[in-house]
Design a protein around this motif. Structure first.
Motif, PDB file in Angstrom:
ATOM      1  N   THR A  85       0.833  -1.206   0.000  1.00 47.03           N
ATOM      2  CA  THR A  85       0.000   0.000   0.000  1.00 47.03           C
ATOM      3  C   THR A  85       0.869   1.257   0.000  1.00 47.03           C
ATOM      4  O   THR A  85       0.616   2.196  -0.762  1.00 47.03           O
ATOM      5  CB  THR A  85      -0.949  -0.004   1.215  1.00 47.03           C
ATOM      6  N   GLU A  86       1.913   1.266   0.821  1.00 48.61           N
ATOM      7  CA  GLU A  86       2.816   2.420   0.864  1.00 48.61           C
ATOM      8  C   GLU A  86       3.499   2.631  -0.481  1.00 48.61           C
ATOM      9  O   GLU A  86       3.585   3.760  -0.979  1.00 48.61           O
ATOM     10  CB  GLU A  86       3.863   2.234   1.970  1.00 48.61           C
ATOM     11  N   SER A  88       2.507   1.627  -3.395  1.00 49.95           N
ATOM     12  CA  SER A  88       1.494   2.021  -4.373  1.00 49.95           C
ATOM     13  C   SER A  88       1.197   3.512  -4.258  1.00 49.95           C
ATOM     14  O   SER A  88       1.091   4.214  -5.278  1.00 49.95           O
ATOM     15  CB  SER A  88       0.218   1.207  -4.140  1.00 49.95           C
ATOM     16  N   GLU A  89       1.070   3.999  -3.035  1.00 52.27           N
ATOM     17  CA  GLU A  89       0.810   5.423  -2.824  1.00 52.27           C
ATOM     18  C   GLU A  89       1.992   6.272  -3.294  1.00 52.27           C
ATOM     19  O   GLU A  89       1.799   7.311  -3.916  1.00 52.27           O
ATOM     20  CB  GLU A  89       0.493   5.691  -1.358  1.00 52.27           C
ATOM     21  N   GLU A  90       3.224   5.812  -2.998  1.00 48.06           N
ATOM     22  CA  GLU A  90       4.418   6.529  -3.467  1.00 48.06           C
ATOM     23  C   GLU A  90       4.422   6.599  -4.991  1.00 48.06           C
ATOM     24  O   GLU A  90       4.710   7.650  -5.574  1.00 48.06           O
ATOM     25  CB  GLU A  90       5.695   5.817  -3.001  1.00 48.06           C
ATOM     26  N   ASN A  92       1.852   6.412  -7.020  1.00 45.93           N
ATOM     27  CA  ASN A  92       0.785   7.295  -7.486  1.00 45.93           C
ATOM     28  C   ASN A  92       1.168   8.762  -7.343  1.00 45.93           C
ATOM     29  O   ASN A  92       0.899   9.561  -8.235  1.00 45.93           O
ATOM     30  CB  ASN A  92      -0.517   7.004  -6.742  1.00 45.93           C
TER      31      ASN A  92
END
Length: 123
Positions: A85-86, A88-90, A92
């Motif tokens: 999740t981390e 993926s957010e980075e 994005n």
């Protein structure tokens, strides 16, 4: 050699390198049979993951696996899910930043000729 055999050989090589590194750090020795067993289990697990990811995408009526499918696969491991999740957010944020910069550059490029023409006509 077919693709699956080449892939299996690559997994075996990578697992062997990782096992050597861990064995060196922990000051233990691993037999070739142990490394081969770890390689086989790793390869089978990856095959299982690939099939699950395909099914998740197909269930969502997509032909492409996306990050939500990977998160769904990792849901049983809280630490892995958090890491994915981390990342993926980075990704994005990085993608949005690049997209914004590209748009700014395109707007800047489209304005420059008009500004240059305007400056020349004022003199």
């Amino acid at each position: 050699m077919d693709f699956k055999k080449r892939l299996k050989a690559a997994v075996h090589y990578t697992v062997g390198c990782l096992c050597e590194e861990v064995a060196s750090d922990k000051e233990v020795q691993l037999s070739r049979q142990t490394i081969a067993a770890i390689s086989e289990v790793t390869f089978r697990q990856c095959e299982s993951f690939a099939k699950d990811l395909e099914m998740f995408a197909r269930h969502a009526k997509r032909s492409t696996i996306n990050t939500e499918d990977v998160k769904l696969l990792a849901r049983r491991s809280n630490s892995l899910l958090k890491y994915i999740t981390e990342k993926s957010e980075e990704f994005n944020v990085e993608r949005k930043t690049k997209k914004k910069k590209k748009l700014e550059d395109e707007n800047k490029d489209s304005l420059e000729p008009a500004e240059a023409g305007g400056v020349g006509s004022e003199n």
